[in-house]
Motif scaffolding. Structure first.
Motif, PDB file in Angstrom:
ATOM      1  N   ALA A  14      -2.319  -0.198 -10.812  1.00 42.52           N
ATOM      2  CA  ALA A  14      -2.414   0.156  -9.397  1.00 42.52           C
ATOM      3  C   ALA A  14      -3.580  -0.545  -8.716  1.00 42.52           C
ATOM      4  O   ALA A  14      -3.493  -0.918  -7.542  1.00 42.52           O
ATOM      5  CB  ALA A  14      -2.552   1.668  -9.251  1.00 42.52           C
ATOM      6  N   LEU A  40      -3.436  -2.637  -5.219  1.00 40.52           N
ATOM      7  CA  LEU A  40      -4.212  -2.283  -4.037  1.00 40.52           C
ATOM      8  C   LEU A  40      -5.019  -3.463  -3.512  1.00 40.52           C
ATOM      9  O   LEU A  40      -5.117  -3.685  -2.300  1.00 40.52           O
ATOM     10  CB  LEU A  40      -5.147  -1.109  -4.356  1.00 40.52           C
ATOM     11  CG  LEU A  40      -4.477   0.258  -4.534  1.00 40.52           C
ATOM     12  CD1 LEU A  40      -5.485   1.291  -4.998  1.00 40.52           C
ATOM     13  CD2 LEU A  40      -3.818   0.710  -3.238  1.00 40.52           C
ATOM     14  N   TRP A  41      -5.596  -4.258  -4.417  1.00 41.63           N
ATOM     15  CA  TRP A  41      -6.353  -5.438  -3.974  1.00 41.63           C
ATOM     16  C   TRP A  41      -5.414  -6.507  -3.412  1.00 41.63           C
ATOM     17  O   TRP A  41      -5.799  -7.271  -2.522  1.00 41.63           O
ATOM     18  CB  TRP A  41      -7.199  -5.997  -5.114  1.00 41.63           C
ATOM     19  CG  TRP A  41      -8.422  -5.177  -5.394  1.00 41.63           C
ATOM     20  CD1 TRP A  41      -8.693  -4.444  -6.510  1.00 41.63           C
ATOM     21  CD2 TRP A  41      -9.533  -4.982  -4.506  1.00 41.63           C
ATOM     22  NE1 TRP A  41      -9.898  -3.811  -6.386  1.00 41.63           N
ATOM     23  CE2 TRP A  41     -10.446  -4.130  -5.173  1.00 41.63           C
ATOM     24  CE3 TRP A  41      -9.851  -5.445  -3.232  1.00 41.63           C
ATOM     25  CZ2 TRP A  41     -11.654  -3.731  -4.583  1.00 41.63           C
ATOM     26  CZ3 TRP A  41     -11.055  -5.045  -2.647  1.00 41.63           C
ATOM     27  CH2 TRP A  41     -11.929  -4.199  -3.320  1.00 41.63           C
ATOM     28  N   LEU A  96       0.828  -1.211   0.000  1.00 40.72           N
ATOM     29  CA  LEU A  96       0.000   0.000   0.000  1.00 40.72           C
ATOM     30  C   LEU A  96       0.859   1.257   0.000  1.00 40.72           C
ATOM     31  O   LEU A  96       0.605   2.195  -0.760  1.00 40.72           O
ATOM     32  CB  LEU A  96      -0.913  -0.010   1.220  1.00 40.72           C
ATOM     33  CG  LEU A  96      -1.752   1.251   1.445  1.00 40.72           C
ATOM     34  CD1 LEU A  96      -2.804   1.390   0.349  1.00 40.72           C
ATOM     35  CD2 LEU A  96      -2.414   1.226   2.821  1.00 40.72           C
ATOM     36  N   VAL A 152     -10.576   7.532  -0.969  1.00 43.16           N
ATOM     37  CA  VAL A 152      -9.227   7.306  -0.449  1.00 43.16           C
ATOM     38  C   VAL A 152      -9.093   7.897   0.946  1.00 43.16           C
ATOM     39  O   VAL A 152      -8.547   7.262   1.870  1.00 43.16           O
ATOM     40  CB  VAL A 152      -8.164   7.908  -1.391  1.00 43.16           C
ATOM     41  CG1 VAL A 152      -6.773   7.756  -0.787  1.00 43.16           C
ATOM     42  CG2 VAL A 152      -8.207   7.228  -2.748  1.00 43.16           C
ATOM     43  N   VAL A 167       2.276   1.884  -3.493  1.00 42.57           N
ATOM     44  CA  VAL A 167       1.316   2.121  -4.583  1.00 42.57           C
ATOM     45  C   VAL A 167       0.540   3.416  -4.388  1.00 42.57           C
ATOM     46  O   VAL A 167       0.272   4.139  -5.361  1.00 42.57           O
ATOM     47  CB  VAL A 167       0.340   0.925  -4.696  1.00 42.57           C
ATOM     48  CG1 VAL A 167      -0.717   1.192  -5.764  1.00 42.57           C
ATOM     49  CG2 VAL A 167       1.104  -0.347  -5.011  1.00 42.57           C
ATOM     50  N   LEU A 168       0.163   3.742  -3.164  1.00 42.70           N
ATOM     51  CA  LEU A 168      -0.715   4.890  -2.937  1.00 42.70           C
ATOM     52  C   LEU A 168      -0.141   6.207  -3.461  1.00 42.70           C
ATOM     53  O   LEU A 168      -0.866   6.972  -4.116  1.00 42.70           O
ATOM     54  CB  LEU A 168      -1.052   4.997  -1.442  1.00 42.70           C
ATOM     55  CG  LEU A 168      -2.111   6.025  -1.075  1.00 42.70           C
ATOM     56  CD1 LEU A 168      -3.425   5.733  -1.803  1.00 42.70           C
ATOM     57  CD2 LEU A 168      -2.342   6.045   0.434  1.00 42.70           C
ATOM     58  N   SER A 183      -2.792  -5.749  -1.628  1.00 43.45           N
ATOM     59  CA  SER A 183      -2.592  -5.255  -0.269  1.00 43.45           C
ATOM     60  C   SER A 183      -3.771  -5.655   0.614  1.00 43.45           C
ATOM     61  O   SER A 183      -3.582  -6.100   1.757  1.00 43.45           O
ATOM     62  CB  SER A 183      -2.443  -3.733  -0.288  1.00 43.45           C
ATOM     63  OG  SER A 183      -2.396  -3.206   1.021  1.00 43.45           O
ATOM     64  N   ILE A 219      -8.914  -0.584   3.343  1.00 41.08           N
ATOM     65  CA  ILE A 219      -8.157  -0.582   2.091  1.00 41.08           C
ATOM     66  C   ILE A 219      -9.051  -0.905   0.900  1.00 41.08           C
ATOM     67  O   ILE A 219      -8.782  -0.475  -0.227  1.00 41.08           O
ATOM     68  CB  ILE A 219      -6.979  -1.570   2.179  1.00 41.08           C
ATOM     69  CG1 ILE A 219      -6.034  -1.144   3.298  1.00 41.08           C
ATOM     70  CG2 ILE A 219      -6.209  -1.641   0.863  1.00 41.08           C
ATOM     71  CD1 ILE A 219      -5.611   0.305   3.247  1.00 41.08           C
ATOM     72  N   VAL A 235     -10.078   2.295  -0.507  1.00 41.79           N
ATOM     73  CA  VAL A 235      -8.991   2.912  -1.279  1.00 41.79           C
ATOM     74  C   VAL A 235      -8.892   2.279  -2.661  1.00 41.79           C
ATOM     75  O   VAL A 235      -8.707   2.970  -3.666  1.00 41.79           O
ATOM     76  CB  VAL A 235      -7.654   2.768  -0.518  1.00 41.79           C
ATOM     77  CG1 VAL A 235      -6.503   3.346  -1.350  1.00 41.79           C
ATOM     78  CG2 VAL A 235      -7.729   3.453   0.839  1.00 41.79           C
ATOM     79  N   ALA A 236      -9.039   0.958  -2.728  1.00 42.97           N
ATOM     80  CA  ALA A 236      -8.908   0.245  -4.001  1.00 42.97           C
ATOM     81  C   ALA A 236     -10.019   0.612  -4.979  1.00 42.97           C
ATOM     82  O   ALA A 236      -9.858   0.470  -6.198  1.00 42.97           O
ATOM     83  CB  ALA A 236      -8.907  -1.262  -3.749  1.00 42.97           C
TER      84      ALA A 236
END
Length: 447
Positions: A406, A410-411, A247, A344, A250-251, A413, A308, A311-312
């Motif tokens: 990305a 994220l997934w 995370l 996010v 990537v974020l 993570s 998360i 966020v994804a």
């Protein structure tokens, strides 16, 4: 400087009655503010100023934590033999000089990614020694019955710094550029060293032993990985660090490159995480006493992959990557960008809150159940393996983001963080209570 007390938590004196801790707290807070400015500035430096990729970001992140994997176990033994205040002061001065060097090299246009990796590796080596000394010095400043509260205060300061530091950093980097923002963090380390210099030398002498190095390292390993409660906690946390480092790599790339929200957007997102962490640390001790250390930490760890997931979803809501587009000001953000950053920000808010709840409980529990002579090695063992997981997770996150996008990273993570929570849920740690397991100061001195 050492303190002995076995009073119950309910009747324990206030932390402000321990002036050495107050100064220690001040030094830590000053350094924390600079650290979050650097987190934003380094990401902008790599991804924008140097036109780097998510993989470059991952490699620099890995270099930051690689010393923990390489030297972490030895550092715990070494710190046991040295004055911990001296180690902390030297670590602050050295890190300030390194950041100043990065800033000047970048401003001169001679900084490359390989050079940055080397400099950040040196920075991480000094951070390793400081971290081990930081955790092993704290039990000499306050009674063991106040360790959880002391850790909560330290983490509250850290999260306040994250809240304001991240938001301020976004505007600061926009105004003065990333290299010069790094100079502010260098100054914060110099100021922290000056405050630490005012501490008296510890009354407790450093630990000396006729044991060979490998035996002392093995003793620390055995303590962590044979303890009925520390072992499952350590294993879950190792997995957690893989997911968190994915995370963390990537974020910034999502915010700066895919959504084009610039340093201001990245600072706002970090500020949301900081706000959540302030809330979490504020209620951490209270929840721990009400529900028990283990149960509270399990609930906090389960909440993190859920956060998360929000966020994804952000890149999907924004309609996919917007490569080449950049919106330096929030006034330029479109409706779907605002929705994406809301997702996010909300996800980071909940993620920060969950981390804020579990952080003081985890640190306080580990310190309370460990004899003083083993605290540095316990801390070094946990930190070396945890940070070693970042060496795996950070490049993996960058590679996934570069090759598969990305969203996929994220997934990934999310999946790893979910696994970490399941490991803790299915262990006996869920029934752990610091009140039942901690050693008193008198008991610790006899171990």
């Amino acid at each position: 400087m050492g303190v002995t007390s076995d009073s119950p938590v309910a009747s324990a004196p206030k932390l402000r009655r321990y002036p050495p801790f107050v100064r220690f707290w001040l030094a830590s807070t000053v350094s924390d503010f600079g650290t979050y400015i650097t987190s934003v500035a380094l990401s902008v430096l790599i991804l924008v100023t140097m036109n780097g990729t998510a993989l470059d970001q991952g490699l620099v992140n890995a270099a930051r934590w690689a010393p923990y994997l390489l030297f972490g176990l030895v550092a715990g033994v070494w710190i046991d033999r040295l004055p911990r205040r001296t180690v902390l002061i030297g670590g602050d001065l050295g890190r300030g000089l390194i950041l100043a060097g990065v800033a000047l090299a970048s401003a001169a246009g001679v900084l490359s990614v390989p050079a940055l990796v080397i400099l950040i590796f040196a920075f991480g080596t000094l951070a390793l020694t400081s971290d081990a000394a930081h955790q092993s010095l704290l039990p000499q400043l306050v009674p063991r019955t106040l360790l959880t509260k002391a850790n909560a205060r330290l983490q509250q300061s850290d999260t306040v710094a994250q809240t304001t530091g991240g938001a301020v950093a976004g505007g600061l980097v926009t105004l003065v550029t990333a290299p010069f923002a790094l100079l502010l963090d260098a100054a914060s380390y110099f100021l922290s060293a000056a405050v630490l210099h005012t501490l008296e030398r510890p009354s407790q002498a450093p630990v000396h032993s006729g044991q060979r190095l490998h035996r002392k390292v093995a003793e620390g390993l055995r303590w962590v990985y044979r303890h009925p409660y520390l072992t499952p906690l350590a294993c879950s946390t190792h997995i957690w660090f893989v997911g968190s480092s994915i995370l963390g790599t990537v974020l910034p790339a999502v915010i700066l490159n895919d959504l084009g929200m610039g340093a201001v957007g990245l600072g706002l997102v970090m500020g949301c995480a900081g706000i959540g962490a302030v809330i979490g640390t504020t209620v951490s001790t209270r929840l721990g006493h009400r529900w028990g250390t283990g149960r509270t930490m399990v609930m906090a760890r389960i909440a993190q992959p859920v956060a998360i997931a929000l966020v994804a979803l952000a890149p999907v809501v924004a309609g996919g990557p917007r490569t080449g587009e950049s919106y330096a000001s929030p006034l330029q953000w479109t409706g779907d960008i605002w929705v994406a950053i809301a997702l996010v920000g909300t996800g980071q808010l909940f993620f920060g809150a969950a981390m804020g709840v579990e952080g003081p409980l985890e640190m306080g529990y580990c310190q309370a159940v460990t004899p003083d002579g083993l605290i540095a090695r316990m801390s070094a063992t946990m930190r070396s393996v945890n940070r070693g997981m970042i060496v795996i997770g950070a490049p993996l996150g960058g590679l996934l983001a570069t090759t598969a996008g990305a969203g996929t990273a994220l997934w990934a993570s999310f999946a790893v963080l979910l696994l970490a929570s399941i490991v803790l849920l299915c262990s006996k740690f869920r029934s752990a209570r610091i009140e039942d397991q901690q050693l008193t100061d008198d008991e610790a001195l006899t171990r």
